[in-house]
Design a protein around this motif. Structure first.
Motif, mmCIF file in Angstrom:
data_model
loop_
_atom_site.group_PDB
_atom_site.id
_atom_site.type_symbol
_atom_site.label_atom_id
_atom_site.label_comp_id
_atom_site.label_asym_id
_atom_site.label_seq_id
_atom_site.Cartn_x
_atom_site.Cartn_y
_atom_site.Cartn_z
ATOM 1 N N ILE B 181 0.837 -1.208 0.000
ATOM 2 C CA ILE B 181 0.000 0.000 0.000
ATOM 3 C C ILE B 181 0.868 1.252 0.000
ATOM 4 N N VAL B 182 1.889 1.257 0.845
ATOM 5 C CA VAL B 182 2.780 2.425 0.879
ATOM 6 C C VAL B 182 3.388 2.660 -0.500
ATOM 7 N N GLY B 183 3.825 1.575 -1.145
ATOM 8 C CA GLY B 183 4.437 1.688 -2.473
ATOM 9 C C GLY B 183 3.465 2.282 -3.493
ATOM 10 N N ILE B 184 2.244 1.759 -3.467
ATOM 11 C CA ILE B 184 1.255 2.246 -4.448
ATOM 12 C C ILE B 184 0.941 3.720 -4.203
ATOM 13 N N VAL B 185 0.650 4.032 -2.939
ATOM 14 C CA VAL B 185 0.276 5.409 -2.616
ATOM 15 C C VAL B 185 1.404 6.372 -3.001
ATOM 16 N N LEU B 186 2.640 6.003 -2.638
ATOM 17 C CA LEU B 186 3.750 6.909 -2.940
ATOM 18 C C LEU B 186 3.960 7.068 -4.446
ATOM 19 N N SER B 187 3.822 5.986 -5.216
ATOM 20 C CA SER B 187 4.088 6.154 -6.645
ATOM 21 C C SER B 187 2.970 6.945 -7.320
ATOM 22 N N VAL B 188 1.737 6.766 -6.830
ATOM 23 C CA VAL B 188 0.651 7.603 -7.376
ATOM 24 C C VAL B 188 0.887 9.071 -7.006
ATOM 25 N N LEU B 189 1.271 9.298 -5.749
ATOM 26 C CA LEU B 189 1.547 10.667 -5.313
ATOM 27 C C LEU B 189 2.675 11.289 -6.117
ATOM 28 N N LEU B 190 3.720 10.502 -6.303
ATOM 29 C CA LEU B 190 4.866 10.995 -7.053
ATOM 30 C C LEU B 190 4.435 11.411 -8.468
ATOM 31 N N ALA B 191 3.633 10.540 -9.106
ATOM 32 C CA ALA B 191 3.151 10.850 -10.461
ATOM 33 C C ALA B 191 2.333 12.147 -10.444
ATOM 34 N N ALA B 192 1.467 12.264 -9.438
ATOM 35 C CA ALA B 192 0.613 13.454 -9.373
ATOM 36 C C ALA B 192 1.443 14.720 -9.157
ATOM 37 N N VAL B 193 2.425 14.624 -8.268
ATOM 38 C CA VAL B 193 3.259 15.795 -7.983
ATOM 39 C C VAL B 193 4.058 16.200 -9.221
ATOM 40 N N CYS B 194 4.674 15.223 -9.897
ATOM 41 C CA CYS B 194 5.466 15.545 -11.093
ATOM 42 C C CYS B 194 4.581 16.151 -12.175
ATOM 43 N N ASP B 195 3.396 15.540 -12.351
ATOM 44 C CA ASP B 195 2.483 16.024 -13.381
ATOM 45 C C ASP B 195 2.080 17.473 -13.096
ATOM 46 N N SER B 196 1.711 17.763 -11.847
ATOM 47 C CA SER B 196 1.315 19.140 -11.534
ATOM 48 C C SER B 196 2.498 20.076 -11.669
ATOM 49 N N GLY B 197 3.696 19.552 -11.308
ATOM 50 C CA GLY B 197 4.897 20.377 -11.459
ATOM 51 C C GLY B 197 5.066 20.808 -12.908
ATOM 52 N N ILE B 198 4.897 19.846 -13.815
ATOM 53 C CA ILE B 198 5.049 20.179 -15.233
ATOM 54 C C ILE B 198 3.979 21.179 -15.662
ATOM 55 N N VAL B 199 2.750 20.976 -15.188
ATOM 56 C CA VAL B 199 1.671 21.908 -15.545
ATOM 57 C C VAL B 199 2.022 23.321 -15.073
ATOM 58 N N LEU B 200 2.572 23.419 -13.860
ATOM 59 C CA LEU B 200 2.937 24.741 -13.347
ATOM 60 C C LEU B 200 4.025 25.388 -14.195
ATOM 61 N N VAL B 201 5.039 24.594 -14.520
ATOM 62 C CA VAL B 201 6.118 25.115 -15.359
ATOM 63 C C VAL B 201 5.556 25.573 -16.704
ATOM 64 N N GLN B 202 4.644 24.764 -17.227
ATOM 65 C CA GLN B 202 4.058 25.126 -18.520
ATOM 66 C C GLN B 202 3.285 26.447 -18.432
ATOM 67 N N ARG B 203 2.534 26.609 -17.355
ATOM 68 C CA ARG B 203 1.780 27.857 -17.194
ATOM 69 C C ARG B 203 2.722 29.047 -17.146
ATOM 70 N N TRP B 204 3.849 28.820 -16.496
ATOM 71 C CA TRP B 204 4.812 29.900 -16.358
ATOM 72 C C TRP B 204 5.480 30.193 -17.703
ATOM 73 N N LEU B 205 5.734 29.122 -18.469
ATOM 74 C CA LEU B 205 6.430 29.296 -19.751
ATOM 75 C C LEU B 205 5.507 29.792 -20.860
ATOM 76 N N THR B 206 4.227 29.507 -20.767
ATOM 77 C CA THR B 206 3.328 29.837 -21.879
ATOM 78 C C THR B 206 2.148 30.687 -21.422
ATOM 79 N N PRO B 207 2.445 31.890 -20.912
ATOM 80 C CA PRO B 207 1.359 32.735 -20.396
ATOM 81 C C PRO B 207 0.316 33.058 -21.466
ATOM 82 N N TRP B 208 0.746 33.066 -22.721
ATOM 83 C CA TRP B 208 -0.188 33.470 -23.779
ATOM 84 C C TRP B 208 -1.332 32.490 -23.960
ATOM 85 N N THR B 209 -1.128 31.216 -23.597
ATOM 86 C CA THR B 209 -2.202 30.240 -23.823
ATOM 87 C C THR B 209 -3.386 30.497 -22.895
#
Ligand SMILES: Nc1ncnc2c1ncn2[C@@H]1O[C@H](COP(=O)(O)OP(=O)(O)O)[C@@H](O)[C@H]1O
Ligand SMILES: [Mg+2]
Lengths: 349, 214
Positions: B181-209
């Motif tokens: 359970i710990v493994g599953i929860v952490l890997s899902v969390l990790l995926a979610a955090v990385c994904d949101s991180g990329i979304v944030l970077v994208q928002r910062w890089l592409t304000p025009w969108t």
């Protein structure tokens, strides 16, 4: 002066887009390339800045063969405006306008400052500078496109159907402003359109192209209307070319009636003025209901506009205004017709 | 469960740390290789189909098979973490090369034509106009590559290097649910955090969108 000397462009596969074109575009004037779609106007234009290379023949600007120059540097000295403006979506309006100065190494602050000045120059508010293109209307984008082309103050401008994608009213405004700008700037301009009306309105010289990349006729708009070289040109400038000729005669000598004769009339349409004497509309049969004014004219406008206004007005008459926009005369279409008849007698004598 | 976490904190954290670099380093390698590859397919159009086909084939090789095949081709040990990094880099590259190519091709048009006509030289046009315009599509590809790498790393547990995947194997061996359970929860969390991180970077890089239409 831009000179086409026996220029031919055959695309791979043998499609001849431009066939042996020889043409001169005088310095400081607007030369319009007009003709049906696919007749080689865009190709001809693009060969000037070398985004398309000719198959044979030479194009020179002020005697210098364009192919002898570095393409990128050549292009920075030639402004370019296209149909949908082609603005960079990821750059602000100011940075779009500053494109060529930035390419030329002008520092950012200076380029942006100059971009703001250009915004006002093309009739836009400076507050638009920090917007992105997607936040502008089509007409505004087109103005920014023009500003961008003007930014490095190039002596030559290429414009490919710049006003075709906007609605007619906006287009009319853009055209007028373009002519005003050109009267200040005096650029050497090659302007492509498929619209003969636009060609006649804007061109100092008009080059009519026909299918297969042939030049059918080149001359002043008046020449083309008065003396079409052949059936194709006559057809293209249209059966209503008499009406088009009215584009060249101003309303300066047109006699008008007193405004008071049209105000507070018991029957028919009556002109409504605001407190300052500016016309606001027509009321019909003494009713309060206002019918919008189709527009007004000044002594500097063409008779064609006056005729249009009179025909579309509920009173069958066009309203003249002075510099301040105050109504100073009204002319009914019968009076316009009499004026035209008199003009024709004059030219026939 | 809590007891398990408390008792194995150091272990869990080191698995998580390993998971992070095993999955993200290949994304970085993939990006670095895919950018020039994608660009070349646009510059030389005939390269597009071969690159896309190669990407498709690579992407369809099962990950386990790749872990076994790679040591046969290049000198890395089957059990080395490097093996996982190489394998996942291959996947990331396969996915991203096509994304970069498609993104760059999709921005070709009036705007890039206008850029050339205004006097951009090719390289400056690539970095100043085409790549920025292609960013939103490329970032979408990056999100897919990152999230899929995070889930693929766990497979490495089968050959003994798997970051959080090691928690699964341990749980299975001990018939003990907590580490799984710990493994599953952490890997899902990790995926979610990385994904949101990329979304944030994208928002910062592409304000025009986000500069809403009209
Ligand atoms: N890149 C190209 N490759 C092949 N044919 C082309 C290309 N560009 C234009 N043409 C052809 O050349 C002719 C003239 O095109 P164009 O100059 O765009 O015409 P216009 O601007 O007058 O509508 C057309 O028949 C068109 O299909
Ligand atoms: Mg065209």
């Amino acid at each position: 002066m831009i000179t086409f000397d026996a220029v031919t462009k055959a695309f791979p596969g043998g499609n001849v887009a431009v066939d042996n074109l020889s043409l001169e575009l005088p310095t400081g004037q607007i030369t319009v390339f007009v003709g049906p779609s696919g007749c080689g106007k865009t190709t001809s234009l693009r060969m000037i800045n070398r985004t398309i290379e000719p198959t044979s023949g030479t194009i020179s600007i002020d005697g210098e063969d364009v192919t002898s120059q570095d393409a990128a540097l050549l292009r920075r000295r030639i402004g370019y405006v296209i149909q949908h403006a082609g603005l960079f979506p990821h750059r602000t309006v100011a940075d779009n306008i500053a494109t060529v100065p930035l390419l030329n190494g002008v520092n950012k602050a200076q380029a942006r400052e100059q971009a703001r000045e250009l915004l006002t120059r093309v009739g836009l508010d400076e507050s638009l500078a920090s917007r992105y293109p997607a936040q502008l209307s089509g007409g505004q984008q087109q103005r920014v496109g023009v500003a961008r082309a003007l930014a490095a103050d190039p002596p030559v401008m290429l414009m490919d159907e710049p006003f075709s994608a906007v609605d007619p009213i906006v287009r009319d405004g853009l055209q007028r402003e373009f002519l005003r700008l050109q009267s200040e700037l005096g650029k050497t301009i090659a302007f492509v359109t498929h619209d003969i009306d636009e060609a006649i309105k804007l061109g100092d010289r008009v080059a009519i192209f026909r299918e297969g990349g042939h030049l059918a006729q080149v001359g002043s708009p008046q020449d083309l209307l008065d003396d079409p070289a052949d059936e194709f040109v006559a057809d293209f400038v249209g059966r209503d070319r008499g009406f088009r000729a009215l584009s060249f005669i101003t309303a300066e000598k047109l006699e008008v009636e007193q405004v008071s004769a049209y105000v507070d009339r018991a029957r028919g349409a009556s002109l409504v003025l605001d407190d300052t004497g500016r016309p606001t509309g027509w009321s019909v049969d003494g009713q309060e209901v206002l019918r919008a004014l189709p527009g007004t004219f000044t002594t500097r406008d063409a008779l064609r506009l006056v005729t249009d206004l009179a025909i579309t007005s509920p009173a069958g008459a066009a309203v003249r205004v002075d510099e301040a926009g105050v109504a100073d005369g009204v002319v009914a279409h019968e009076a316009i017709a009499r004026h035209l008849t008199a003009l024709r007698r004059e030219t026939e004598r | 469960m809590i007891a398990y976490i408390q008792g194995n904190q150091a272990r869990i954290l080191s698995d998580l740390g390993q998971h992070v670099w095993l999955s993200l380093l290949p994304v970085l390698v993939g990006v670095v290789l895919a950018l020039p590859a994608g660009y070349l397919t646009v510059r030389y159009r005939w390269l597009y189909q071969p690159v896309v086909n190669l990407g498709g084939i690579l992407y369809s090789v099962p990950s386990l098979a790749l872990f076994v095949v790679i040591p046969a081709i290049i000198p890395v040990g089957t059990l080395s973490p490097l093996n996982i990094v190489v394998a996942l880099s291959v996947y990331s590259f396969a996915l991203l090369a096509r994304t970069v190519a498609d993104a760059l091709i999709s921005v070709q048009g009036e705007t890039t034509w206008a850029a050339a006509a205004m006097g951009f030289r090719p390289l400056r046009q690539l970095f100043g106009v085409e790549l920025p315009m292609a960013l939103p599509v490329m970032m979408a590809g990056l999100r897919v590559a990152t999230v899929s790498n995070i889930s693929l790393v766990s497979v490495g547990a089968i050959i003994g290097v798997g970051g959080l995947g090691d928690l699964f194997t341990r749980g299975l061996q001990l018939s003990y649910l907590a580490p799984i359970i710990v493994g599953i929860v952490l890997s899902v969390l990790l995926a979610a955090v990385c994904d949101s991180g990329i979304v944030l970077v994208q928002r910062w890089l592409t304000p025009w969108t986000r500069a809403g239409a009209r």
